[in-house]
Design an enzyme around this catalytic site. Structure first.
Site, PDB file in Angstrom:
ATOM      1  N   LYS A  80       4.376  48.175  64.691  1.00 36.40           N
ATOM      2  CA  LYS A  80       5.292  47.221  65.320  1.00 36.40           C
ATOM      3  C   LYS A  80       5.706  46.104  64.359  1.00 36.40           C
ATOM      4  O   LYS A  80       6.701  45.417  64.602  1.00 36.40           O
ATOM      5  CB  LYS A  80       4.697  46.639  66.601  1.00 36.40           C
ATOM      6  N   ASP A  81       4.960  45.907  63.266  1.00 39.02           N
ATOM      7  CA  ASP A  81       5.303  44.885  62.275  1.00 39.02           C
ATOM      8  C   ASP A  81       6.298  45.387  61.235  1.00 39.02           C
ATOM      9  O   ASP A  81       6.798  44.595  60.426  1.00 39.02           O
ATOM     10  CB  ASP A  81       4.040  44.411  61.525  1.00 39.02           C
ATOM     11  N   SER A 126       5.261  35.604  69.948  1.00 43.70           N
ATOM     12  CA  SER A 126       6.240  36.684  70.108  1.00 43.70           C
ATOM     13  C   SER A 126       7.378  36.276  71.035  1.00 43.70           C
ATOM     14  O   SER A 126       7.135  35.855  72.177  1.00 43.70           O
ATOM     15  CB  SER A 126       5.530  37.928  70.668  1.00 43.70           C
ATOM     16  N   ARG A 128       9.415  38.324  72.399  1.00 45.46           N
ATOM     17  CA  ARG A 128       9.420  39.337  73.465  1.00 45.46           C
ATOM     18  C   ARG A 128       8.433  38.955  74.565  1.00 45.46           C
ATOM     19  O   ARG A 128       8.772  38.979  75.761  1.00 45.46           O
ATOM     20  CB  ARG A 128       9.059  40.711  72.874  1.00 45.46           C
ATOM     21  N   ARG A 129       7.220  38.607  74.183  1.00 48.94           N
ATOM     22  CA  ARG A 129       6.213  38.223  75.175  1.00 48.94           C
ATOM     23  C   ARG A 129       6.624  36.934  75.890  1.00 48.94           C
ATOM     24  O   ARG A 129       6.472  36.812  77.112  1.00 48.94           O
ATOM     25  CB  ARG A 129       4.847  38.045  74.501  1.00 48.94           C
ATOM     26  N   LYS A 130       7.136  35.972  75.125  1.00 48.06           N
ATOM     27  CA  LYS A 130       7.552  34.698  75.708  1.00 48.06           C
ATOM     28  C   LYS A 130       8.643  34.909  76.763  1.00 48.06           C
ATOM     29  O   LYS A 130       8.555  34.383  77.876  1.00 48.06           O
ATOM     30  CB  LYS A 130       8.072  33.774  74.604  1.00 48.06           C
ATOM     31  N   ARG A 146       0.123  31.388  66.180  1.00 45.18           N
ATOM     32  CA  ARG A 146       0.209  32.203  64.965  1.00 45.18           C
ATOM     33  C   ARG A 146      -1.173  32.464  64.389  1.00 45.18           C
ATOM     34  O   ARG A 146      -2.147  31.832  64.755  1.00 45.18           O
ATOM     35  CB  ARG A 146       1.056  31.477  63.910  1.00 45.18           C
ATOM     36  N   ASN A 148      -4.007  35.604  62.487  1.00 42.76           N
ATOM     37  CA  ASN A 148      -4.547  36.922  62.821  1.00 42.76           C
ATOM     38  C   ASN A 148      -5.273  36.853  64.165  1.00 42.76           C
ATOM     39  O   ASN A 148      -5.403  35.785  64.761  1.00 42.76           O
ATOM     40  CB  ASN A 148      -5.454  37.458  61.697  1.00 42.76           C
ATOM     41  N   VAL A 149      -5.721  37.984  64.660  1.00 41.01           N
ATOM     42  CA  VAL A 149      -6.328  38.050  65.988  1.00 41.01           C
ATOM     43  C   VAL A 149      -7.481  37.051  66.135  1.00 41.01           C
ATOM     44  O   VAL A 149      -7.554  36.298  67.122  1.00 41.01           O
ATOM     45  CB  VAL A 149      -6.838  39.484  66.271  1.00 41.01           C
ATOM     46  N   THR A 151      -8.136  34.300  64.449  1.00 41.46           N
ATOM     47  CA  THR A 151      -7.629  32.927  64.414  1.00 41.46           C
ATOM     48  C   THR A 151      -7.008  32.541  65.748  1.00 41.46           C
ATOM     49  O   THR A 151      -7.225  31.433  66.267  1.00 41.46           O
ATOM     50  CB  THR A 151      -6.573  32.777  63.299  1.00 41.46           C
ATOM     51  N   ARG A 152      -6.226  33.447  66.339  1.00 43.95           N
ATOM     52  CA  ARG A 152      -5.560  33.157  67.612  1.00 43.95           C
ATOM     53  C   ARG A 152      -6.572  32.995  68.753  1.00 43.95           C
ATOM     54  O   ARG A 152      -6.415  32.140  69.616  1.00 43.95           O
ATOM     55  CB  ARG A 152      -4.537  34.257  67.927  1.00 43.95           C
ATOM     56  N   CYS A 237      18.661  41.287  63.751  1.00 43.68           N
ATOM     57  CA  CYS A 237      18.442  40.008  64.436  1.00 43.68           C
ATOM     58  C   CYS A 237      17.142  40.064  65.237  1.00 43.68           C
ATOM     59  O   CYS A 237      16.880  41.052  65.914  1.00 43.68           O
ATOM     60  CB  CYS A 237      19.612  39.730  65.368  1.00 43.68           C
TER      61      CYS A 237
END
Length: 309
Positions: A80-81, A126, A128-130, A146, A148-149, A151-152, A237
């Site tokens: 997905k990245d 994200s 999309r999530r927002k 923001r 990595n997993v 850190t979040r 975009c």
């Protein structure tokens, strides 16, 4: 069995897990390998939302450069990245069997989801999530998150947010999935979420042949349709786009969505097609969305993004 295959990877725990998974598959086939961890720009710049950085493939660009310079032989990514348009000279060579594609909510008590009167704060980096969260919970506040997993997850503990949104596959892979996490089965995931992809140089026929042996054809087919949908819609975009293709027997079922940045507008498509007819299916689904008002919505998103940049 020939040269040592140098596997390029980001340095996060999840990225290393993914690279080691590929490493184990290649070594099971009799190949010698070595991991080459590389720090990406996306991991270094943590004070801005991804969409504000305005870079396509922020987590993959550093590995692309290492590939083109001959510092590594293959690179492993969360699919997905990866931008839908790969750099010239680099090709997709294997998609591993996909894990679950759902998003999940990690929270400090889920009771607030039943409270439709008050405003609560959810974190995600994200668009999309927002957009999907605000579409469902318009009175909530969504803040940027923001890193990595690991850190979040730490930031969620340190801040007074009610919850944060993650990919289920990522947390399960590094065994950090909370038992009480809420599976957001109503949220359409990012195209290719839950899938890992391995890329190499187009001219490296040796590695391409080896990697073809670990490719999972159904996952490759599903992610191809989703990424085709994304590529046709976005045109470079960054936009709130979700897509999920699932093979069921000889049929592929597809759901695709495009939202406005504030989540108020939603355009969706849901279709099934025979596996024999999936050529250009993702593209055609995207064209349906564009014809239903998606063109104007994408232009509005471009205008908003350019104002941010």
């Amino acid at each position: 069995m020939g040269k040592i295959i140098r596997i390029g990877t980001r340095e996060s725990e999840l990225a290393l897990w993914q690279a080691k998974t590929v490493q184990a598959k290649l070594e099971a086939l009799g190949h010698d390998t070595i991991l080459v961890p590389i720090t990406s720009t996306g991991d270094q710049v943590l004070d801005k939302p991804l969409y504000e950085l305005g870079i396509t493939g922020i987590f993959t660009k550093t590995l692309d450069v290492a590939l083109l310079k001959g510092q590594i032989d293959i690179a492993v990514h969360s699919m997905k990245d990866v931008p839908t348009q790969l750099p010239k000279g680099i090709v997709q060579s294997a998609v591993l069997e996909r894990a679950v594609a759902h998003d999940i909510l990690v929270h400090k008590g889920a009771d607030f989801l039943e409270n439709h009167e008050n405003s609560f704060t959810i974190a995600t980096g994200s668009l999309r999530r927002k957009a999907q969260w605000l579409h469902k919970y318009p009175n909530h506040n969504v803040v940027d998150l923001r890193g990595n997993v690991n850190t979040r997850l730490l930031k969620l503990i340190e801040n007074d947010w009610q919850g944060a949104i993650f990919a289920q596959a990522g947390l399960e892979r590094i065994k950090l999935m909370p038992k009480d996490a809420v599976i957001l089965d109503w949220m359409i995931p990012a195209p290719a979420q839950g899938a890992m992809v391995v890329v190499t140089l187009e001219k490296d026929t040796h590695c391409r042949q080896i990697l073809s042996q670990i490719n999972h054809a159904p996952s490759e087919m599903e992610t191809k349709v989703e990424r085709e949908f994304l590529r046709t819609l976005e045109g470079g975009c960054t936009a709130p786009i979700g897509a999920l293709a699932q093979i069921q027997d000889s049929t592929l079922a597809f759901k695709g969505v495009l939202f406005s940045l504030d989540g108020k507008q939603k355009l969706e498509i849901e279709k099934s097609i025979s596996l024999d007819d999936i050529e250009d299916f993702g593209k055609n689904c995207a064209k349906d969305i564009l014809n239903k008002g998606g063109d104007a919505l994408m232009q509005a998103i471009r205008d908003e993004n350019s104002a941010i940049h």
